[in-house]
Design an enzyme around this catalytic site. Sequence first.
Site, PDB file in Angstrom:
ATOM      1  N   ASP A 115      22.104 -39.035  48.703  1.00  0.00           N
ATOM      2  CA  ASP A 115      21.231 -38.209  49.546  1.00  0.00           C
ATOM      3  C   ASP A 115      20.284 -39.028  50.413  1.00  0.00           C
ATOM      4  O   ASP A 115      19.204 -38.558  50.779  1.00  0.00           O
ATOM      5  CB  ASP A 115      20.429 -37.244  48.667  1.00  0.00           C
ATOM      6  CG  ASP A 115      21.302 -36.121  48.125  1.00  0.00           C
ATOM      7  OD1 ASP A 115      22.046 -35.525  48.923  1.00  0.00           O
ATOM      8  OD2 ASP A 115      21.245 -35.859  46.919  1.00  0.00           O
ATOM      9  N   ASP A 175      28.016 -31.189  51.191  1.00  0.00           N
ATOM     10  CA  ASP A 175      26.658 -31.561  51.600  1.00  0.00           C
ATOM     11  C   ASP A 175      26.597 -32.996  52.131  1.00  0.00           C
ATOM     12  O   ASP A 175      25.751 -33.329  52.975  1.00  0.00           O
ATOM     13  CB  ASP A 175      25.679 -31.467  50.434  1.00  0.00           C
ATOM     14  CG  ASP A 175      25.883 -30.281  49.529  1.00  0.00           C
ATOM     15  OD1 ASP A 175      27.045 -29.904  49.275  1.00  0.00           O
ATOM     16  OD2 ASP A 175      24.880 -29.737  49.024  1.00  0.00           O
ATOM     17  N   ARG A 247      25.519 -22.058  52.019  1.00  0.00           N
ATOM     18  CA  ARG A 247      24.894 -23.263  52.565  1.00  0.00           C
ATOM     19  C   ARG A 247      25.928 -24.362  52.784  1.00  0.00           C
ATOM     20  O   ARG A 247      25.811 -25.159  53.709  1.00  0.00           O
ATOM     21  CB  ARG A 247      23.745 -23.734  51.681  1.00  0.00           C
ATOM     22  CG  ARG A 247      22.830 -24.724  52.395  1.00  0.00           C
ATOM     23  CD  ARG A 247      21.483 -24.887  51.714  1.00  0.00           C
ATOM     24  NE  ARG A 247      21.580 -25.409  50.366  1.00  0.00           N
ATOM     25  CZ  ARG A 247      21.334 -24.723  49.244  1.00  0.00           C
ATOM     26  NH1 ARG A 247      20.977 -23.444  49.311  1.00  0.00           N
ATOM     27  NH2 ARG A 247      21.448 -25.274  48.059  1.00  0.00           N
ATOM     28  N   TRP A 251      26.455 -26.676  55.997  1.00  0.00           N
ATOM     29  CA  TRP A 251      26.553 -28.147  56.036  1.00  0.00           C
ATOM     30  C   TRP A 251      27.784 -28.587  56.823  1.00  0.00           C
ATOM     31  O   TRP A 251      27.749 -29.562  57.577  1.00  0.00           O
ATOM     32  CB  TRP A 251      26.628 -28.715  54.634  1.00  0.00           C
ATOM     33  CG  TRP A 251      25.479 -28.544  53.695  1.00  0.00           C
ATOM     34  CD1 TRP A 251      25.567 -28.317  52.341  1.00  0.00           C
ATOM     35  CD2 TRP A 251      24.054 -28.628  53.961  1.00  0.00           C
ATOM     36  NE1 TRP A 251      24.311 -28.239  51.767  1.00  0.00           N
ATOM     37  CE2 TRP A 251      23.368 -28.431  52.742  1.00  0.00           C
ATOM     38  CE3 TRP A 251      23.317 -28.836  55.130  1.00  0.00           C
ATOM     39  CZ2 TRP A 251      21.970 -28.442  52.650  1.00  0.00           C
ATOM     40  CZ3 TRP A 251      21.923 -28.846  55.039  1.00  0.00           C
ATOM     41  CH2 TRP A 251      21.266 -28.656  53.820  1.00  0.00           C
TER      42      TRP A 251
END
Length: 389
Positions: A115, A175, A247, A251
Amino acid sequence: MHKKFAGTIALLTIGLLSQAQKVKLAPIFADAEKQTQVMLTSVAETRGGNTELVSPRTLENGKLKLVPAKDWTSGFFAGELWMLYAFTHKPEWKTNATDFTAREEKEKLNGGTHDMGFKIYCSYGTGYQLTKDAAYKEVIIQSAKTLSTRFNPKVGCIRSWDHHKEQWGYPVIIDNMMNLELLFAATRLTGDSSFYKIAVSHANTTMKNHFRADYSSYHVVDYDTVTGNVVKKNTHQGYADESAWARGQGWALYGYTMCYRETKNIVYLRQAEKVAKFILTHPNLPADKIPYWDFNAPGIPNEPRDASAAAVIASGLYELAKYSKNKKEYLTVANTILQNLTNNYRSPIGENKGFILLHSTGSKPANSEVDVPLNYGDYYYLEALLRSK
């Protein structure tokens, strides 16, 4: 001007025309400033002397939850502060943004997570676009070097999680497309093409293995590191392995639009358009265009919405409109999303510890962060607002 902000801040002056009514930015940002002042006070009260807690993430039982820098969401609030500065040019927002950004720096060496883009690029990257601070540049480059250590050439992707090793050998989540922007930036800043090549490999492999025939995306794809083959495809935050977690679709839309911006490879533009078509034509997309947390959630219409997914989708559509022949459609939907988020999903001023948007969903299967504010919802909402002009 930096390429990402050619897709955000620069749109304030470029101006995109649409037949749909557009929100008025000045009063919305004035409200956002008021809420963020509340948030700064809330953070100071909640943090006390604990310097490890760097960023507001959500509300738990009505109380503000702060997270350390290692948390995947830790960079968003600093990015919000930079966006307030970008719109208002007020020095106090730059001062606060600088403070919260600095709290992220140690993450540049954290190789235990994928991340890095969320944490460093949303904070340091957003700040660098506005300041061209040489120290920020170095943090961005080091973070890209750290992220690159998670790339497996046999798989062709950056590893996402190190947790749940009993469940996945080499998990890659949709993601992770969002973290590629950091790598593209590092190549621009250094001239070293290795970062760019990793990003392209990851985007290509994900495009090959993450998408179904209708261009909806799986959440998690697990790989065999010896052969590079797919082991299984499933979900961690969606309703079911074969469902379309909202979501995650956001992404994908945002990620491939960004990849087209950075590479000008038409394949990525077509992928983004196909993902957009899936989202925008889905029979379970509500009339206000704020999706349920999963497009296939069984209790629709009595399921939680995800305002954060809506904000990501709107921001992605505003950029995609710059490149696509479907510009008018994308702008109309993005404007509709922004209008409805603004009119129906914002916190009253002074409430909710200073969060801007309400009614986001973090992980419904885990019953975690359901129908609450989330910092990334606020981040992508502000970004979408800036991109709307």
